[in-house]
Design a protein around this motif. Structure first.
Motif, PDB file in Angstrom:
ATOM      1  N   ARG A  26       0.825  -1.209   0.000  1.00 48.13           N
ATOM      2  CA  ARG A  26       0.000   0.000   0.000  1.00 48.13           C
ATOM      3  C   ARG A  26       0.859   1.258   0.000  1.00 48.13           C
ATOM      4  O   ARG A  26       1.859   1.331   0.704  1.00 48.13           O
ATOM      5  CB  ARG A  26      -0.934   0.008   1.206  1.00 48.13           C
ATOM      6  CG  ARG A  26      -1.995  -1.092   1.159  1.00 48.13           C
ATOM      7  CD  ARG A  26      -2.948  -1.005   2.336  1.00 48.13           C
ATOM      8  NE  ARG A  26      -4.053  -1.941   2.208  1.00 48.13           N
ATOM      9  CZ  ARG A  26      -4.031  -3.180   2.667  1.00 48.13           C
ATOM     10  NH1 ARG A  26      -2.952  -3.640   3.289  1.00 48.13           N
ATOM     11  NH2 ARG A  26      -5.072  -3.972   2.509  1.00 48.13           N
ATOM     12  N   GLY A  83       0.121   5.495   0.280  1.00 51.31           N
ATOM     13  CA  GLY A  83      -0.934   6.449   0.593  1.00 51.31           C
ATOM     14  C   GLY A  83      -1.304   7.348  -0.566  1.00 51.31           C
ATOM     15  O   GLY A  83      -2.484   7.511  -0.897  1.00 51.31           O
ATOM     16  N   LYS A  84      -0.296   7.954  -1.210  1.00 53.38           N
ATOM     17  CA  LYS A  84      -0.595   8.857  -2.322  1.00 53.38           C
ATOM     18  C   LYS A  84       0.603   8.997  -3.249  1.00 53.38           C
ATOM     19  O   LYS A  84       1.757   8.917  -2.823  1.00 53.38           O
ATOM     20  CB  LYS A  84      -1.034  10.227  -1.815  1.00 53.38           C
ATOM     21  CG  LYS A  84      -0.025  10.932  -0.930  1.00 53.38           C
ATOM     22  CD  LYS A  84      -0.582  12.246  -0.413  1.00 53.38           C
ATOM     23  CE  LYS A  84       0.409  12.938   0.517  1.00 53.38           C
ATOM     24  NZ  LYS A  84      -0.122  14.213   1.037  1.00 53.38           N
ATOM     25  N   ARG A 135       1.731  11.319  -6.946  1.00 55.78           N
ATOM     26  CA  ARG A 135       1.386  12.343  -7.929  1.00 55.78           C
ATOM     27  C   ARG A 135       2.251  12.149  -9.168  1.00 55.78           C
ATOM     28  O   ARG A 135       3.459  11.957  -9.059  1.00 55.78           O
ATOM     29  CB  ARG A 135       1.575  13.747  -7.354  1.00 55.78           C
ATOM     30  CG  ARG A 135       0.587  14.098  -6.254  1.00 55.78           C
ATOM     31  CD  ARG A 135       0.693  15.554  -5.839  1.00 55.78           C
ATOM     32  NE  ARG A 135      -0.271  15.881  -4.815  1.00 55.78           N
ATOM     33  CZ  ARG A 135      -1.524  16.235  -5.054  1.00 55.78           C
ATOM     34  NH1 ARG A 135      -1.947  16.321  -6.307  1.00 55.78           N
ATOM     35  NH2 ARG A 135      -2.353  16.519  -4.066  1.00 55.78           N
ATOM     36  N   ALA A 146      -3.365  12.394  -9.622  1.00 55.09           N
ATOM     37  CA  ALA A 146      -3.184  12.163  -8.188  1.00 55.09           C
ATOM     38  C   ALA A 146      -3.809  10.814  -7.856  1.00 55.09           C
ATOM     39  O   ALA A 146      -4.988  10.586  -8.160  1.00 55.09           O
ATOM     40  CB  ALA A 146      -3.828  13.267  -7.367  1.00 55.09           C
ATOM     41  N   ARG A 179      -4.550   7.995  -4.786  1.00 59.16           N
ATOM     42  CA  ARG A 179      -4.637   7.817  -3.333  1.00 59.16           C
ATOM     43  C   ARG A 179      -5.038   6.388  -3.003  1.00 59.16           C
ATOM     44  O   ARG A 179      -5.760   5.748  -3.755  1.00 59.16           O
ATOM     45  CB  ARG A 179      -5.644   8.798  -2.724  1.00 59.16           C
ATOM     46  CG  ARG A 179      -5.174  10.242  -2.748  1.00 59.16           C
ATOM     47  CD  ARG A 179      -6.117  11.149  -1.968  1.00 59.16           C
ATOM     48  NE  ARG A 179      -5.626  12.524  -1.919  1.00 59.16           N
ATOM     49  CZ  ARG A 179      -4.775  12.975  -1.020  1.00 59.16           C
ATOM     50  NH1 ARG A 179      -4.319  12.149  -0.071  1.00 59.16           N
ATOM     51  NH2 ARG A 179      -4.372  14.224  -1.043  1.00 59.16           N
ATOM     52  N   ASN A 180      -4.533   5.932  -1.851  1.00 63.80           N
ATOM     53  CA  ASN A 180      -4.850   4.578  -1.370  1.00 63.80           C
ATOM     54  C   ASN A 180      -4.529   3.528  -2.436  1.00 63.80           C
ATOM     55  O   ASN A 180      -5.338   2.639  -2.719  1.00 63.80           O
ATOM     56  CB  ASN A 180      -6.324   4.485  -0.957  1.00 63.80           C
ATOM     57  CG  ASN A 180      -6.682   5.491   0.114  1.00 63.80           C
ATOM     58  OD1 ASN A 180      -5.922   5.708   1.054  1.00 63.80           O
ATOM     59  ND2 ASN A 180      -7.838   6.135  -0.034  1.00 63.80           N
ATOM     60  N   CYS A 232      -6.920   1.927  -6.881  1.00 61.35           N
ATOM     61  CA  CYS A 232      -6.728   3.187  -6.155  1.00 61.35           C
ATOM     62  C   CYS A 232      -7.809   4.178  -6.559  1.00 61.35           C
ATOM     63  O   CYS A 232      -8.546   3.974  -7.530  1.00 61.35           O
ATOM     64  CB  CYS A 232      -5.347   3.764  -6.438  1.00 61.35           C
ATOM     65  SG  CYS A 232      -5.100   4.265  -8.163  1.00 61.35           S
ATOM     66  N   ASN A 233      -7.892   5.260  -5.800  1.00 63.88           N
ATOM     67  CA  ASN A 233      -8.707   6.407  -6.195  1.00 63.88           C
ATOM     68  C   ASN A 233      -7.841   7.342  -7.024  1.00 63.88           C
ATOM     69  O   ASN A 233      -6.660   7.525  -6.730  1.00 63.88           O
ATOM     70  CB  ASN A 233      -9.231   7.139  -4.963  1.00 63.88           C
ATOM     71  CG  ASN A 233     -10.060   6.240  -4.069  1.00 63.88           C
ATOM     72  OD1 ASN A 233      -9.626   5.889  -2.971  1.00 63.88           O
ATOM     73  ND2 ASN A 233     -11.238   5.863  -4.520  1.00 63.88           N
ATOM     74  N   TYR A 234      -8.425   7.927  -8.047  1.00 66.25           N
ATOM     75  CA  TYR A 234      -7.637   8.794  -8.912  1.00 66.25           C
ATOM     76  C   TYR A 234      -8.329  10.131  -9.145  1.00 66.25           C
ATOM     77  O   TYR A 234      -9.550  10.256  -9.062  1.00 66.25           O
ATOM     78  CB  TYR A 234      -7.382   8.111 -10.265  1.00 66.25           C
ATOM     79  CG  TYR A 234      -8.549   8.249 -11.220  1.00 66.25           C
ATOM     80  CD1 TYR A 234      -8.647   9.333 -12.090  1.00 66.25           C
ATOM     81  CD2 TYR A 234      -9.584   7.309 -11.236  1.00 66.25           C
ATOM     82  CE1 TYR A 234      -9.732   9.478 -12.953  1.00 66.25           C
ATOM     83  CE2 TYR A 234     -10.664   7.440 -12.085  1.00 66.25           C
ATOM     84  CZ  TYR A 234     -10.738   8.530 -12.937  1.00 66.25           C
ATOM     85  OH  TYR A 234     -11.817   8.683 -13.773  1.00 66.25           O
ATOM     86  N   LYS A 235      -7.513  11.143  -9.426  1.00 70.71           N
ATOM     87  CA  LYS A 235      -7.969  12.408  -9.992  1.00 70.71           C
ATOM     88  C   LYS A 235      -7.075  12.697 -11.189  1.00 70.71           C
ATOM     89  O   LYS A 235      -5.847  12.620 -11.079  1.00 70.71           O
ATOM     90  CB  LYS A 235      -7.877  13.545  -8.979  1.00 70.71           C
ATOM     91  CG  LYS A 235      -8.908  13.473  -7.864  1.00 70.71           C
ATOM     92  CD  LYS A 235      -8.820  14.710  -6.970  1.00 70.71           C
ATOM     93  CE  LYS A 235      -9.878  14.658  -5.873  1.00 70.71           C
ATOM     94  NZ  LYS A 235      -9.812  15.858  -4.987  1.00 70.71           N
TER      95      LYS A 235
END
Length: 262
Positions: A76, A78-79, A81, A95, A97-98, A136-139
């Motif tokens: 894992r 955390g983040k 970029r 970006a 995350r997780n 993961c979560n993305y932006k």
């Protein structure tokens, strides 16, 4: 010596022992699955390969007593970029995350080597991972291929048959009368990827038809995207591995892993 002075001396000794231990905790018992290898024997490849495989398999849930590192499988972060601009196919800011990666405990070491020079030890490993999955979560903002995107959601990916070389540079250091390995550099070089599958949700505000078309475009052109992103992904991967391996090797005494150390 008075009784008070004796008690004070004993308490002081205990205090400083606790302080020293607190400053640098370490793994106190050698694991049963670890067979120390020679770092100065170029013919000792099988031992080094088995050592790394065992570490990933037996410590997949984390190294006992070592805080702040966590499990190796799932792995894992955390983040992260990523910013990359390579016209005309890519100009994005991402970006993540997780980020959770599954499959590292199944790593196979196809070959390994070691070298000693100028007080440093260098080890190299040819690693094979038959399947890796990521979530993961993305932006994301920018353009990818022919698409202009500004979205956030969940990213799922699968990688088939990933092979890479991992080089690690280490230098012995003394802490609390024990020798540990200080990992000073890590470098990876991907040699083979058979397939990458990608799925990003919520690319166009919930329009499933456009989302499916975009994911199909990504998957049909995955190698183009991979080649563009490869330098920044490799640099990020090296940084994460250096952090994790540094913490593990400064927690596990060198004598548990390698011959010739106290």
């Amino acid at each position: 010596m008075t009784a008070f002075a004796l008690r004070f001396l004993l308490l002081s000794s205990s205090f400083w022992f606790v302080v020293l231990r607190a400053q640098h905790p370490y793994l106190e018992e050698q694991p049963d699955f670890v067979k120390p290898c020679s770092l100065k024997d170029s013919e000792n490849n099988a031992c080094l390969s088995e050592l790394i495989e065992n570490m990933f398999q037996h410590w997949q849930n984390g190294v006992p007593g070592l805080r702040g590192v966590g499990a190796l499988d799932p792995f894992r972060v955390g983040k992260l970029r990523i910013a990359q601009r390579v016209p005309p196919n890519l100009d994005v800011q991402v970006a993540l995350r997780n980020l959770t990666t599954y499959g590292l405990s199944q790593a196979k070491i196809l070959n390994s080597t070691s070298l000693f020079k100028s007080g440093h030890y260098a080890t190299g490993f040819h690693v094979q991972l038959s399947k890796i999955t990521l979530k993961c979560n993305y932006k994301l903002r920018g353009h990818v291929l022919v698409l202009n995107l500004n979205s956030a959601g969940v990213l799922n990916s699968e990688i088939d048959n990933l092979e890479f070389f991992l080089g690690m540079k280490m230098k012995p250091i003394q802490l609390q009368d024990l020798t540990f390995m200080n990992v000073t550099a890590i470098k990876t070089d991907v040699k083979r990827v058979d397939k990458v599958r990608i799925n990003l949700t919520n690319l166009f505000g919930g329009n499933r038809e456009l989302e499916d078309s975009a994911n199909q475009l990504f998957n049909e052109n995955w190698r183009v995207l991979y080649d563009v992103l490869r330098p920044v992904l490799t640099q990020t991967f090296d940084t994460v591995l250096l952090d994790r391996f540094s913490k593990i090797f400064q927690y596990v005494p060198a004598k548990y892993l390698y011959q010739g150390f106290d």
